[in-house]
Design an enzyme around this catalytic site. Structure first.
Site, short mmCIF file in Angstrom:
data_model
loop_
_atom_site.label_atom_id
_atom_site.label_comp_id
_atom_site.label_asym_id
_atom_site.label_seq_id
_atom_site.Cartn_x
_atom_site.Cartn_y
_atom_site.Cartn_z
N ASP A 42 41.87 48.99 36.98
CA ASP A 42 43.23 49.04 37.16
C ASP A 42 43.76 49.17 38.44
O ASP A 42 42.63 49.09 39.35
CB ASP A 42 43.55 50.66 36.56
CG ASP A 42 45.04 50.78 36.50
OD1 ASP A 42 45.82 49.93 36.22
OD2 ASP A 42 45.28 52.03 36.38
N HIS A 59 46.24 40.31 40.07
CA HIS A 59 45.54 39.85 39.02
C HIS A 59 44.51 38.90 39.59
O HIS A 59 43.30 38.80 38.97
CB HIS A 59 46.44 39.59 37.90
CG HIS A 59 47.42 40.45 37.36
ND1 HIS A 59 47.04 41.90 37.11
CD2 HIS A 59 48.69 40.61 36.93
CE1 HIS A 59 47.97 42.61 36.62
NE2 HIS A 59 49.29 41.60 36.61
N LEU A 153 22.57 40.30 29.23
CA LEU A 153 23.78 40.99 29.33
C LEU A 153 24.73 41.04 28.27
O LEU A 153 25.01 39.74 27.82
CB LEU A 153 24.49 41.10 30.69
CG LEU A 153 25.72 41.95 30.64
CD1 LEU A 153 25.55 43.38 31.01
CD2 LEU A 153 26.81 41.26 31.82
C1 IPE Z 1 44.90 50.03 31.39
O1 IPE Z 1 45.76 49.88 32.52
C2 IPE Z 1 44.68 48.63 30.75
C3 IPE Z 1 44.10 47.62 31.35
C4 IPE Z 1 43.32 47.92 32.60
C5 IPE Z 1 43.92 46.21 31.05
P1 IPE Z 1 47.31 50.02 32.38
O2 IPE Z 1 47.81 49.92 33.91
O3 IPE Z 1 48.03 49.48 31.35
O4 IPE Z 1 47.41 51.76 31.95
P2 IPE Z 1 48.44 52.76 32.18
O5 IPE Z 1 49.83 52.17 31.66
O6 IPE Z 1 48.62 53.01 33.71
O7 IPE Z 1 48.20 53.87 31.21
C1 IPE Z 2 45.24 46.35 35.76
O1 IPE Z 2 46.00 46.24 36.91
C2 IPE Z 2 45.42 45.08 35.24
C3 IPE Z 2 46.15 44.98 33.82
C4 IPE Z 2 46.56 46.15 33.14
C5 IPE Z 2 46.17 43.74 33.07
P1 IPE Z 2 47.70 46.77 36.79
O2 IPE Z 2 48.58 45.56 36.35
O3 IPE Z 2 47.74 47.84 35.72
O4 IPE Z 2 47.98 47.40 38.23
P2 IPE Z 2 48.80 48.51 38.41
O5 IPE Z 2 48.21 49.54 37.57
O6 IPE Z 2 50.21 48.50 38.20
O7 IPE Z 2 48.64 48.83 40.07
MG MG Z 3 47.75 49.88 35.70
#
Ligand code: IPE
Ligand code: IPE
Ligand code: MG
Length: 266
Positions: A42, A59, A153
């Site tokens: 995240d 990303h 793995l």
């Molecule tokens: C969780 O992250 C999903 C992934 C890392 C793919 P999110 O950014 O979607 O989670 P929330 O919305 O903060 O709970």
């Molecule tokens: C995690 O990073 C990647 C996905 C959920 C695909 P985020 O895109 O959720 O990044 P934040 O949480 O908004 O910073």
């Molecule tokens: Mg996120």
């Protein structure tokens, strides 16, 4: 490099004794490695915003981190690594971001699959892969086929994955077997349910890492993480380094896991 660290540790030494200064203070007990490590990757968007970049740049950077972390998982070696790439809830994001992510997954697979295969990694996808675009779905299934006989793995990528959705699909599969008379409801126990999840045959999650400072599970591996050790860091995924990963694994080795019983530490 990491095998060297572990070998030294097994000989009663620590990472301090290796030439690798980067990991000098990280001690990993080779007898206490997690059987199954899961990561909620995240903070890509927050990382990008903090650098004055658009979210999608986060990303792209996140994929670079994933490549580094995968190398460590292979080298340690860890038996199973599962990463959360796209949740069933992530469809709520703007179309352009979703589209970017889908292309990124496709590019990642195209670029990395041969190296993944060469490194004896068995790639597996969790989630509703069949609901992705036909091209990405086929790419994912082909990648699974290409690596299915690998013995190193086990690398799971959760894509269009939700823990509640996975359990719902398992219940549907089991109910269909009852309907057809294949099994009786009394035959269902927890291992029967487990064997109908996307992670059938894999050990439960021992270590669950979430980057970027939020303390929630966001519908990831709800069943499998029942007794997982949680490890959180404020570091955003694009800045999650091998050192931080090693620290999480090292910390895991020091946890006192009781599973409802009493301590196993003397
Ligand atoms: C969780 O992250 C999903 C992934 C890392 C793919 P999110 O950014 O979607 O989670 P929330 O919305 O903060 O709970
Ligand atoms: C995690 O990073 C990647 C996905 C959920 C695909 P985020 O895109 O959720 O990044 P934040 O949480 O908004 O910073
Ligand atoms: Mg996120």
């Amino acid at each position: 490099m990491f095998k060297k660290i572990l070998n030294n540790f097994q000989k009663g030494n620590t990472a301090k004794d290796t030439n690798d200064n980067k990991f000098a203070d990280i001690k990993i007990d080779a007898s206490r490695l997690p059987r199954h490590t899961a990561i909620i990757m995240d903070g890509n968007g927050r990382w990008a915003e903090s650098h004055g970049l658009i979210r999608t740049a986060g990303h792209t950077q996140g994929v670079r981190t994933l490549k580094e972390i995968l190398k460590i998982a292979i080298d340690l070696p860890l038996p199973v690594l599962t990463v959360f790439a796209f949740s069933t809830e992530n469809w709520k994001r703007p179309h352009a971001e979703v589209d970017f992510l889908m292309h990124l997954f496709s590019d990642y697979l195209a670029e990395e699959i041969n190296e993944i295969d060469e490194k004896n990694v068995k790639l597996h996808f969790l989630g509703r892969i069949d609901e992705l675009s036909p091209a990405l779905r086929n790419q994912a299934r082909d990648a699974e086929k290409q690596t299915m006989n690998n013995t190193g793995l086990i690398f799971n990528v959760a894509m269009n994955y939700g823990g509640q959705d996975e359990i719902t699909r398992a219940v549907q599969k089991i109910a269909a077997k009852i309907e057809s008379g294949e099994i009786k409801s009394t035959e269902i126990d927890s291992s029967y349910i487990e064997n109908n999840l996307d992670t059938a045959g894999l050990p439960p999650v021992d270590l669950l890492i979430r980057t970027s400072g939020d303390f929630r599970i966001s519908n990831f591996l709800l069943w499998q993480a029942a007794y997982a050790e949680f490890w959180f860091t404020d570091v955003n995924w694009p800045e999650f380094t091998p050192e931080v990963f090693m620290k999480a694994i090292s910390d895991y080795g020091k946890r006192d896991r009781r599973f409802g019983g009493l301590t196993d530490k003397k």
